[in-house]
Design an enzyme around this catalytic site. Structure first.
Site, short mmCIF file in Angstrom:
data_model
loop_
_atom_site.label_atom_id
_atom_site.label_comp_id
_atom_site.label_asym_id
_atom_site.label_seq_id
_atom_site.Cartn_x
_atom_site.Cartn_y
_atom_site.Cartn_z
N ARG A 45 8.84 7.13 -3.14
CA ARG A 45 7.48 6.59 -3.10
C ARG A 45 6.89 6.42 -4.50
O ARG A 45 6.08 5.54 -4.73
CB ARG A 45 6.56 7.51 -2.29
CG ARG A 45 6.90 7.58 -0.82
CD ARG A 45 6.29 6.43 -0.06
NE ARG A 45 6.47 6.62 1.37
CZ ARG A 45 5.57 7.21 2.15
NH1 ARG A 45 4.45 7.66 1.65
NH2 ARG A 45 5.80 7.34 3.44
N ASP A 70 -14.56 2.26 -5.86
CA ASP A 70 -13.32 3.01 -6.05
C ASP A 70 -12.86 2.81 -7.48
O ASP A 70 -13.19 1.78 -8.10
CB ASP A 70 -12.24 2.53 -5.07
CG ASP A 70 -11.13 3.56 -4.91
OD1 ASP A 70 -11.21 4.38 -3.99
OD2 ASP A 70 -10.18 3.56 -5.73
#
Lengths: 128, 281, 159
Positions: free
Chosen positions: B34, B141
């Site tokens: 990942r 964000d």
């Protein structure tokens, strides 16, 4: 707690059996709506949960949901459609027929458990 | 090529703190797979190099990327549920009393990630506010990539299955391509902006409610304090701040007091300056 | 009649990503690598037929090695435990899920058939043309998802 998985695909029944089995359900299986009604008719205790595919031979999931809603014995069974049918109009039809929740294939195990938590069938946060 | 035990422990700790997801030993392959794209994008030669740099020089934005990479598809709608119930049951009824003149509510989703939180907030307010009221959700964000995704308002089948009651899916989304798109009636009430909470904040109109969940955990206590102080300036004096379940202002910033709201807690600016700090300004 | 967009290879790619995330690679460590198809010589083909508002087929094809891996991932088994029946059922279900998701993008009256699984490449669609294909490798084994549209579609009157 008991659940019934109604799907003509053996592979899908196995996946659903594994997920709800992990949540503590004992799982019964049926390959179509007609077979499910026959099976449920012979049981002393009705399962709390039915996971219902839509497209099946003999009696499809929508017909099964409608029949289950009509049957006083099955009144307390929570009905969750689990299907690739994902047009908005189809979901609305299933809800109108009496389905309580709806899971679109493909789904992850976590998503299925989240839905069971929304329905109060497993504790919230069982998933994290 | 394989990950060292200390690198793995570092990542597992980060992920557990943020998401409560436990990466048990044996999942080194998962971390490696990942994080490889994340490491490459950051210009590191390998995952080990990337994690080495990160441990020597902590970087909250990079920490977020690591956690995001390891928690793909984990983001639920109405995450933790209780804060949203508290809005419906306690906060909105209160605001309906105190904001009757303006008939308007402003909420800040201060770490909106892929968008599930701000749109969950929008659905909650749409349902809870009386007719004739308006609301605005401002979603920010640190990641421009997340802002782009969240702003598009498009979610896959796998994403809409997670924690979103189907009746709300039908009411607030429409089919779009292979997935779903947030309906305009909801989308038009949500604005998006890239924003770093640890940098000086831009001028924003103040908020009635701020969701700042699972952000403070990335910061040391000094940074937490400065973020909370900045946030407090943007929260109305009678507003509510919601933090993640593992976070608190207690022992960090005494400008807030913890209050019970429904079955969870929120933080509200103290009405008076604590006695110990009087006369210091 | 309103113009209905025909699903594209990008749509197939998005559907495949969902199927992999849900069933074949939930951990995100064994992705379907789209690109050069592996060795030809497909060993298993599963298909569903779409009829009604749109006429055609969705076909999922791969080597027997990939079908074995798919069954193992889907059913949470070791590859060595997988039976022929498991492979057939899982390939059929994959075609059903991909086909069902494609259907949701097509005219409302479209229906999906039960899946059909055969050994070898599926050449049962003589009056169709392939409109898109997503092919590549999964775990170093060839894998492809394709859509075939029936000819003369435009002449089919609306019900």
């Amino acid at each position: 707690m008991h659940a019934i998985v109604i799907d003509d695909s053996r592979a899908m029944r196995l996946i659903l059996r594994r997920i709800v089995g992990q949540c503590g359900f004992e799982v019964l299986e049926a390959g179509d709506g007609r077979a499910a009604l026959d099976l449920l008719g012979g049981l002393d205790t009705v399962p709390q949960l039915a996971l219902v595919d839509w497209n099946m031979p003999n009696m499809d999931g929508l017909e099964f949901v409608a029949a289950a809603r009509e049957d006083a014995r099955l009144r307390d069974m929570t009905l969750v459609m689990v299907t690739t049918e994902s047009e908005q109009s189809q979901i609305v039809r299933a809800l109108a027929a009496g389905a309580h929740e709806y899971v679109i294939k493909p789904f992850t195990a976590e998503a299925m458990i989240d839905k069971l938590a929304l329905l109060g069938l497993v504790p919230t946060g069982a998933n994290t | 090529m394989s990950l060292s035990a200390s690198d793995f422990a570092f990542v597992a700790g980060l992920v557990r703190r943020e998401s409560a997801i436990v990466l048990a030993p044996g999942k080194e392959y998962l971390v490696e797979a990942r994080l490889l794209p994340v490491a490459r994008q950051a210009g590191a030669g390998s995952v080990a190099d990337y994690l080495g740099t990160l441990q020597r020089r902590p970087d909250p934005a990079a920490h977020r990327s690591v956690v995001d990479a390891l928690t793909t598809n984990e983001t639920s709608w109405f995450r933790d549920r209780e804060p949203f119930s508290a809005l419906t049951d306690v906060v909105v009824p209160h605001l309906v009393g105190t904001r009757a003149a303006a008939r308007s509510v402003r909420v800040w989703s201060a770490a909106c990630s892929s968008g599930q939180e701000p749109y969950s907030l929008a659905i909650t307010l749409q349902q809870a506010l009386p007719a004739g009221w308006r609301y605005q959700i401002h979603a920010t964000d640190i990641s421009t990539e997340m802002i782009k995704r969240a702003s598009a308002g498009e979610f896959s089948q796998v994403e809409v299955n997670r924690g979103l009651p189907v009746q709300l899916l039908v009411n607030h989304f429409t089919r779009s391509g292979t997935g779903w798109k947030v309906a305009p009636a909801l989308r038009e009430n949500v604005t998006f902006q890239q924003l770093n909470l640890t940098a000086p904040l831009p001028a924003l109109a103040s908020f009635d409610v701020i969701f700042l969940r699972n952000v403070l955990i990335y910061f040391d206590v000094e940074t937490k304090r400065s973020v909370l102080r900045n946030i407090c300036k943007l929260l109305r004096p009678d507003g509510w701040l919601f933090l993640g379940a593992a976070e608190t202002t207690i022992g960090v910033d005494e400008g807030f007091e913890r209050v019970a709201v429904g079955r969870t807690s929120a933080y509200r600016p103290r009405a008076t300056v604590p006695a110990g700090t009087l006369g210091k300004g | 009649m309103t113009e209905q967009p025909t699903p594209t290879v990008d749509d197939l790619r998005e559907i495949a990503e969902q199927v992999w995330a849900a069933y074949l690679d939930p951990e995100g460590v064994r992705p379907f690598l789209v690109g050069e198809p592996g060795e030809p010589g497909t060993a298993v083909s599963a298909s569903v037929s779409l009829t009604g508002g749109w006429h055609g087929h969705v076909v999922v094809s791969c080597s027997s090695g990939a079908a074995r891996h798919a069954a193992a991932a889907f059913l949470a088994m070791e590859a060595g435990e997988v039976s022929d029946e498991d492979m057939t059922d899982v390939m059929g279900e994959l075609a059903n899920i991909v086909g069902g998701n494609v259907k949701s993008m097509l005219p409302a009256a479209t229906a999906v058939s039960l899946p059909h699984v055969v050994a070898g490449a599926d050449n049962r669609f003589p009056t169709t043309r392939r409109i898109c294909e997503l092919s590549g490798t999964w775990l170093d084994e060839p894998f492809s998802i394709s859509m075939w549209q029936g000819r003369g579609l435009a002449e089919v009157p609306a019900a």
